[in-house]
Design an enzyme around this catalytic site. Structure first.
Site, PDB file in Angstrom:
ATOM      1  N   LEU A 147       0.848  -1.196   0.000  1.00  0.00           N
ATOM      2  CA  LEU A 147       0.000   0.000   0.000  1.00  0.00           C
ATOM      3  C   LEU A 147       0.887   1.251   0.000  1.00  0.00           C
ATOM      4  O   LEU A 147       0.756   2.136  -0.856  1.00  0.00           O
ATOM      5  CB  LEU A 147      -0.902  -0.038   1.248  1.00  0.00           C
ATOM      6  CG  LEU A 147      -1.779   1.175   1.527  1.00  0.00           C
ATOM      7  CD1 LEU A 147      -2.735   1.434   0.380  1.00  0.00           C
ATOM      8  CD2 LEU A 147      -2.580   0.973   2.808  1.00  0.00           C
ATOM      9  N   THR A 148       1.830   1.296   0.918  1.00  0.00           N
ATOM     10  CA  THR A 148       2.664   2.485   1.113  1.00  0.00           C
ATOM     11  C   THR A 148       3.548   2.770  -0.106  1.00  0.00           C
ATOM     12  O   THR A 148       4.060   1.847  -0.744  1.00  0.00           O
ATOM     13  CB  THR A 148       3.562   2.262   2.353  1.00  0.00           C
ATOM     14  OG1 THR A 148       2.723   1.912   3.440  1.00  0.00           O
ATOM     15  CG2 THR A 148       4.364   3.491   2.700  1.00  0.00           C
ATOM     16  N   GLY A 153       2.154   7.451   2.830  1.00  0.00           N
ATOM     17  CA  GLY A 153       1.941   6.319   3.728  1.00  0.00           C
ATOM     18  C   GLY A 153       0.571   6.445   4.358  1.00  0.00           C
ATOM     19  O   GLY A 153      -0.362   5.713   4.029  1.00  0.00           O
ATOM     20  N   SER A 154       0.404   7.459   5.209  1.00  0.00           N
ATOM     21  CA  SER A 154      -0.891   7.634   5.889  1.00  0.00           C
ATOM     22  C   SER A 154      -1.982   8.059   4.913  1.00  0.00           C
ATOM     23  O   SER A 154      -3.108   7.573   4.978  1.00  0.00           O
ATOM     24  CB  SER A 154      -0.777   8.703   6.979  1.00  0.00           C
ATOM     25  OG  SER A 154       0.245   8.382   7.868  1.00  0.00           O
ATOM     26  N   ARG A 339       7.188   2.057  39.185  1.00  0.00           N
ATOM     27  CA  ARG A 339       7.597   2.070  37.770  1.00  0.00           C
ATOM     28  C   ARG A 339       7.172   0.783  37.069  1.00  0.00           C
ATOM     29  O   ARG A 339       6.916   0.790  35.871  1.00  0.00           O
ATOM     30  CB  ARG A 339       9.127   2.247  37.687  1.00  0.00           C
ATOM     31  CG  ARG A 339       9.577   3.619  38.172  1.00  0.00           C
ATOM     32  CD  ARG A 339      11.085   3.650  38.397  1.00  0.00           C
ATOM     33  NE  ARG A 339      11.828   3.588  37.152  1.00  0.00           N
ATOM     34  CZ  ARG A 339      13.143   3.314  37.083  1.00  0.00           C
ATOM     35  NH1 ARG A 339      13.842   3.076  38.189  1.00  0.00           N
ATOM     36  NH2 ARG A 339      13.749   3.278  35.919  1.00  0.00           N
ATOM     37  N   GLY A 412      22.371  -1.139  34.643  1.00  0.00           N
ATOM     38  CA  GLY A 412      23.368  -1.344  33.583  1.00  0.00           C
ATOM     39  C   GLY A 412      23.198  -2.674  32.866  1.00  0.00           C
ATOM     40  O   GLY A 412      23.270  -2.734  31.632  1.00  0.00           O
ATOM     41  N   GLU A 435       0.657  -0.350  10.158  1.00  0.00           N
ATOM     42  CA  GLU A 435      -0.781  -0.615  10.286  1.00  0.00           C
ATOM     43  C   GLU A 435      -1.507   0.630  10.786  1.00  0.00           C
ATOM     44  O   GLU A 435      -2.447   0.568  11.570  1.00  0.00           O
ATOM     45  CB  GLU A 435      -1.044  -1.808  11.209  1.00  0.00           C
ATOM     46  CG  GLU A 435      -0.614  -3.106  10.549  1.00  0.00           C
ATOM     47  CD  GLU A 435      -0.574  -4.292  11.489  1.00  0.00           C
ATOM     48  OE1 GLU A 435      -0.930  -4.134  12.660  1.00  0.00           O
ATOM     49  OE2 GLU A 435      -0.165  -5.361  11.024  1.00  0.00           O
TER      50      GLU A 435
HETATM   51  C1  LIG Z   1       8.747  -1.865   9.960  1.00  0.00           C
HETATM   52  C2  LIG Z   1       7.680  -1.361   9.023  1.00  0.00           C
HETATM   53  C3  LIG Z   1       6.967  -2.283   8.258  1.00  0.00           C
HETATM   54  C4  LIG Z   1       6.004  -1.841   7.340  1.00  0.00           C
HETATM   55  N1  LIG Z   1       5.354  -2.750   6.555  1.00  0.00           N
HETATM   56  C5  LIG Z   1       4.515  -2.324   5.567  1.00  0.00           C
HETATM   57  C6  LIG Z   1       3.932  -3.246   4.648  1.00  0.00           C
HETATM   58  O1  LIG Z   1       4.126  -4.463   4.736  1.00  0.00           O
HETATM   59  N2  LIG Z   1       3.151  -2.755   3.659  1.00  0.00           N
HETATM   60  C7  LIG Z   1       2.896  -1.412   3.511  1.00  0.00           C
HETATM   61  O2  LIG Z   1       2.170  -1.030   2.593  1.00  0.00           O
HETATM   62  N3  LIG Z   1       3.435  -0.503   4.384  1.00  0.00           N
HETATM   63  C8  LIG Z   1       4.226  -0.929   5.396  1.00  0.00           C
HETATM   64  N4  LIG Z   1       4.803  -0.015   6.271  1.00  0.00           N
HETATM   65  C9  LIG Z   1       4.554   1.402   6.075  1.00  0.00           C
HETATM   66  C10 LIG Z   1       3.625   1.973   7.126  1.00  0.00           C
HETATM   67  O3  LIG Z   1       2.340   1.447   6.969  1.00  0.00           O
HETATM   68  C11 LIG Z   1       3.651   3.505   7.006  1.00  0.00           C
HETATM   69  O4  LIG Z   1       4.954   3.920   7.383  1.00  0.00           O
HETATM   70  C12 LIG Z   1       2.603   4.109   7.920  1.00  0.00           C
HETATM   71  O5  LIG Z   1       1.319   3.945   7.372  1.00  0.00           O
HETATM   72  C13 LIG Z   1       2.836   5.611   8.171  1.00  0.00           C
HETATM   73  O6  LIG Z   1       2.928   6.309   7.002  1.00  0.00           O
HETATM   74  P1  LIG Z   1       4.175   7.286   6.718  1.00  0.00           P
HETATM   75  O7  LIG Z   1       5.413   6.515   6.948  1.00  0.00           O
HETATM   76  O8  LIG Z   1       3.931   7.840   5.386  1.00  0.00           O
HETATM   77  O9  LIG Z   1       4.082   8.406   7.804  1.00  0.00           O
HETATM   78  P2  LIG Z   1       3.557   9.902   7.564  1.00  0.00           P
HETATM   79  O10 LIG Z   1       2.110   9.878   7.308  1.00  0.00           O
HETATM   80  O11 LIG Z   1       4.418  10.608   6.588  1.00  0.00           O
HETATM   81  O12 LIG Z   1       3.820  10.460   9.000  1.00  0.00           O
HETATM   82  C14 LIG Z   1       4.948  11.286   9.361  1.00  0.00           C
HETATM   83  C15 LIG Z   1       4.559  12.140  10.546  1.00  0.00           C
HETATM   84  O13 LIG Z   1       3.544  13.042  10.168  1.00  0.00           O
HETATM   85  C16 LIG Z   1       2.466  12.987  11.073  1.00  0.00           C
HETATM   86  N5  LIG Z   1       1.209  13.241  10.362  1.00  0.00           N
HETATM   87  C17 LIG Z   1       0.818  12.763   9.148  1.00  0.00           C
HETATM   88  N6  LIG Z   1      -0.409  13.209   8.848  1.00  0.00           N
HETATM   89  C18 LIG Z   1      -0.823  13.955   9.887  1.00  0.00           C
HETATM   90  C19 LIG Z   1      -2.008  14.676  10.192  1.00  0.00           C
HETATM   91  N7  LIG Z   1      -3.064  14.686   9.355  1.00  0.00           N
HETATM   92  N8  LIG Z   1      -2.084  15.319  11.364  1.00  0.00           N
HETATM   93  C20 LIG Z   1      -1.054  15.292  12.235  1.00  0.00           C
HETATM   94  N9  LIG Z   1       0.088  14.651  12.012  1.00  0.00           N
HETATM   95  C21 LIG Z   1       0.211  13.979  10.853  1.00  0.00           C
HETATM   96  C22 LIG Z   1       2.500  11.564  11.647  1.00  0.00           C
HETATM   97  O14 LIG Z   1       1.894  11.526  12.933  1.00  0.00           O
HETATM   98  C23 LIG Z   1       3.998  11.312  11.724  1.00  0.00           C
HETATM   99  O15 LIG Z   1       4.481  11.859  12.930  1.00  0.00           O
HETATM  100  C24 LIG Z   1       5.741  -0.447   7.213  1.00  0.00           C
HETATM  101  C25 LIG Z   1       6.445   0.462   8.016  1.00  0.00           C
HETATM  102  C26 LIG Z   1       7.399   0.019   8.915  1.00  0.00           C
HETATM  103  C27 LIG Z   1       8.147   1.031   9.735  1.00  0.00           C
END
Ligand SMILES: Cc1cc2nc3c(=O)[nH]c(=O)nc-3n(C[C@H](O)[C@H](O)[C@H](O)COP(=O)(O)OP(=O)(O)OC[C@H]3O[C@@H](n4cnc5c(N)ncnc54)[C@H](O)[C@@H]3O)c2cc1C
Length: 664
Positions: A147-148, A153-154, A339, A412, A435
């Site tokens: 998806l990403t 991503g989001s 804690r 430590g 997710e």
């Molecule tokens: C170990 C790992 C495994 C993964 N596996 C998969 C996979 O198998 N398949 C796949 O498709 N993806 C995968 N991902 C990707 C993951 O789903 C995305 O990284 C996730 O959805 C977040 O998107 P982003 O990285 O674009 O973060 P962003 O959306 O760019 O976020 C960056 C920052 O901006 C902030 N932000 C964004 N929008 C807003 C808003 N509207 N208001 C306030 N703050 C905001 C967020 O809180 C965050 O702090 C994986 C990621 C990791 C780290």
């Protein structure tokens, strides 16, 4: 009972076990059920005998990690613990729990194929995808979830990969680098298939993101298919180095029409697009609803509590009188308990909450897959989404924070690889982002709650998690949880009202609805989602305690009380600012009662840990072993590195020799 649950070894923890007020084995059976314990015992026995699962505290290279992860994944499949992931949901959850506590990288590899890839096809595919599901079940293919993209991503609505209808086929293209798929686990080296999200273009019209089940590699020679380029994202911390997160770009890759996961929408041979959804947003929420499956699961608090509480019983520092015999176990210090015991309480409460959510989720999935279309199911769907969108962030934040706290609680020695705590913190760290990024997810919950309240009418919900909104919430007397739930009820009402008020103010200032949402997060919508999620977790855990047999009631109640008081303590400022209470009495009551409850829990702490601890070979921590012999395990590890002459000893000796010569 001893046949089902083995006795624990005698040693430094024995005196701490002898003070327990309940039978730990009986509580374990009550919590997990005999069936589940038997199944897990079977898995533990098989894994502990299989040499591929043997490990020490050394850190493998990226390539070694990937290979061992692959071999362990293959072994898990060959042992055939599960016949059908979907039909045996409980066993699948049990297996995932074992794999996650053993190694997150292994559970990631397993779950992406068996859970994420499979459930996506099951829930948004149709009968034409039966063959691919069958192959997934039989492990004839390896699946991943794409998806990403590099620049999204989001905000999944803005992904850039294109699937353009052309002469009865889809043509996949990546229009620019920002649209390259990335982060997909299993993709870089192993996947043969992928659920790929792309914008569907038919007759020049963009119908927005849709999901496709694509073959990406030839399983016979492991070359990517024509028009597909796949790569790796480079090294990552901890066990995630063993997961091949990959990137993928398309250049006119052609795929047949059946690859579209077509529940509720389709494209005909002649290029006509049909959709049963009223908007692309609705379709998107159905497509991504399958991800809710992953939004539950938190072993982090369990592992943190096990390692740090066992070690804190074994570790002695300071005493009233001089002499090492007079030193006290660090667990006896109120600050150390303050804690650690909230972490133990979280481990239990999250677990109790999860098991209830799983029951609801299972029913929801059955009805979805059965094709039901009823207003009640639509409400349930919103509720599952709203609830998992706040409790996933809560559970993962609590888990990562718990591992950090547990590491410093072990001083430590906690920093050593052999404690496993720093590694575990790295391993669980990305759960805060994948997710659904936690802070972004929380917005889904507050949007739903505010809209539900604004719509008026019946505030009750299918799972009952919003029923409390009918009542205003107030300062009440009585047992701890009743009082805290009263405060939470008031808090959620207050935060909904504050969020609505902020919306009105911003709208009056002429702000767009986009800005209105963004500028009403801090101290309002964001906190609202947290308060609602904590309230649901607390009320579900309390319901479990209410039904518990008398033998465990008081110890479980104490844990739930600690969870309640520890969480509400973090909201005291809002409760005071908002006028729920005034003067010092409520705040003092919360804090003093928390400390009292922690003191009263102390005799049961180690046995409560024993109930939730995985076996030692899965825990793999020199500090957290069930025999409490932390120093012996540490020294065994230290002695493995005795008197090893460094490979650069010759260079060092020459350097020192030259220095001595030059002084002469
Ligand atoms: C170990 C790992 C495994 C993964 N596996 C998969 C996979 O198998 N398949 C796949 O498709 N993806 C995968 N991902 C990707 C993951 O789903 C995305 O990284 C996730 O959805 C977040 O998107 P982003 O990285 O674009 O973060 P962003 O959306 O760019 O976020 C960056 C920052 O901006 C902030 N932000 C964004 N929008 C807003 C808003 N509207 N208001 C306030 N703050 C905001 C967020 O809180 C965050 O702090 C994986 C990621 C990791 C780290």
């Amino acid at each position: 009972m001893s046949d089902l649950i083995a006795d624990l070894p005698k040693g430094p923890l024995t005196p701490f076990r002898e003070t327990a007020t309940f039978d730990w084995k009986a509580l374990k059976v009550h919590l997990e059920g005999e069936e589940s314990i038997k199944f897990k015992n079977e898995v533990y026995a098989v894994l502990s005998r299989d040499p591929i699962f043997a490990r020490d505290f050394s850190r493998p290279s990226t390539d070694e990690y990937r290979e061992i992860n692959h071999k362990r994944w293959k072994a898990v499949l060959e042992h055939q613990f599960i016949d059908d992931f979907f039909a045996e949901l409980e066993r699948t959850q049990d297996l995932l729990e074992i794999l996650e506590t053993y190694d997150q990288g292994l559970s990631g590899r397993y779950a992406l194929h068996a859970n994420v890839f499979f459930s996506a096809i099951l829930t948004i595919g149709t009968e034409r995808h039966a063959e691919i599901l069958e192959k997934t079940r039989n492990n004839e293919i390896v699946g991943c979830f794409c998806l990403t993209e590099v620049s999204h991503g989001s905000n999944t609505a803005e992904i850039g990969t294109l699937a353009t209808f052309d002469k009865g086929e889809f043509v996949f293209t990546t229009p620019h680098d920002g649209a390259i798929k990335c982060w997909a686990g299993n993709l870089a080296q192993s996947a043969t298939h992928a659920v790929v999200f792309a914008r569907l273009i038919v007759g020049g019209k963009d119908h927005g993101p849709h999901a496709f089940a694509l073959q990406v590699r030839d399983p016979n020679n492991y070359r990517s298919l024509p028009g597909i380029t796949i790569g790796d994202m480079g090294t990552k911390p901890g066990v995630w180095d063993g997961v091949e997160n990959g990137w993928m770009s398309f250049s006119n890759h052609r795929a047949p029409l059946w690859t579209l996961l077509n529940k509720g929408c389709d494209v005909t041979e002649s290029g006509e697009y049909k959709s049963a959804y009223s908007s692309s947003r609705e379709r998107q929420s159905v497509s991504l609803g399958s991800l809710s499956a992953g939004r539950i699961g938190a072993n982090a608090c369990r592992l943190a509590a096990t390692i740090a509480i066992r070690y804190s019983c074994a570790r002695h520092q300071f005493g009233e009188k001089p002499g090492s015999d007079n030193e006290r176990a660090v667990i006896t210090y109120p600050l150390q308990r303050h804690r650690l015991f909230p972490i133990l309480a979280q481990a239990y409460v999250i677990r109790l909450y999860q098991s209830k959510l799983m029951n609801h989720f299972r029913e929801y999935m059955m009805r979805m897959v059965g094709g039901e279309k009823s207003p009640e199911l639509a409400e349930l769907s919103k509720e599952v989404h709203g609830l998992s969108s706040c409790t996933k962030p809560l559970a993962t934040w609590m888990g990562v924070a718990a591992l950090g706290e547990a590491r410093t609680c072990c001083g430590g020695h906690g920093f050593l690889q052999s404690s496993r705590l720093n590694n575990l913190r790295d391993d669980f760290d990305p759960s805060q982002t994948f997710e659904g990024e936690n802070n972004v997810l929380l917005q889904q919950t507050s949007n739903w709650l505010v809209a539900k309240k604004a719509a008026g009418g019946d505030l009750k919900s299918p799972m009952g998690t919003t029923d409390f909104l009918v009542d205003g919430g107030a300062l009440v007397d009585g047992p701890v949880v009743r009082r805290v739930l009263g405060a939470y009820t008031w808090l959620v009402h207050h935060l909904i009202a504050k969020t609505e008020m902020r919306h009105k103010e911003l709208k009056a200032q002429g702000k767009s609805s986009f800005d209105v949402k963004n500028e009403s997060q801090i101290y309002t919508a964001h906190t609202l989602s947290i308060a609602y999620g904590e309230r649901v977790m607390l009320s579900w855990a309390q319901a479990f305690v209410d039904d518990a047999p008398i033998a465990f009631k008081s110890v479980l109640q104490r844990l739930v009380n600690i969870f309640a008081l520890d969480r509400i303590e973090k909201h005291l400022s809002t409760l005071y600012i908002g006028g729920f209470c005034s003067g010092g009495s409520f705040g003092e009551w919360v804090r003093n009662t928390l400390i009292d409850e922690e003191t009263l829990l102390a005799p049961d702490a180690i046995s409560l840990v024993d109930v939730i601890a995985p076996p030692d070979f899965v825990l793999n921590s020199a500090l957290g072993s069930s025999d409490g012999r932390a120093y012996e395990h540490l020294m065994a590890e230290f002695r493995r590195h005795t008197d090893k002459r460094t490979p650069f000893w010759g260079d060092l000796a020459t350097f020192l020799h030259h220095k001595q010569q030059s002084k002469l």
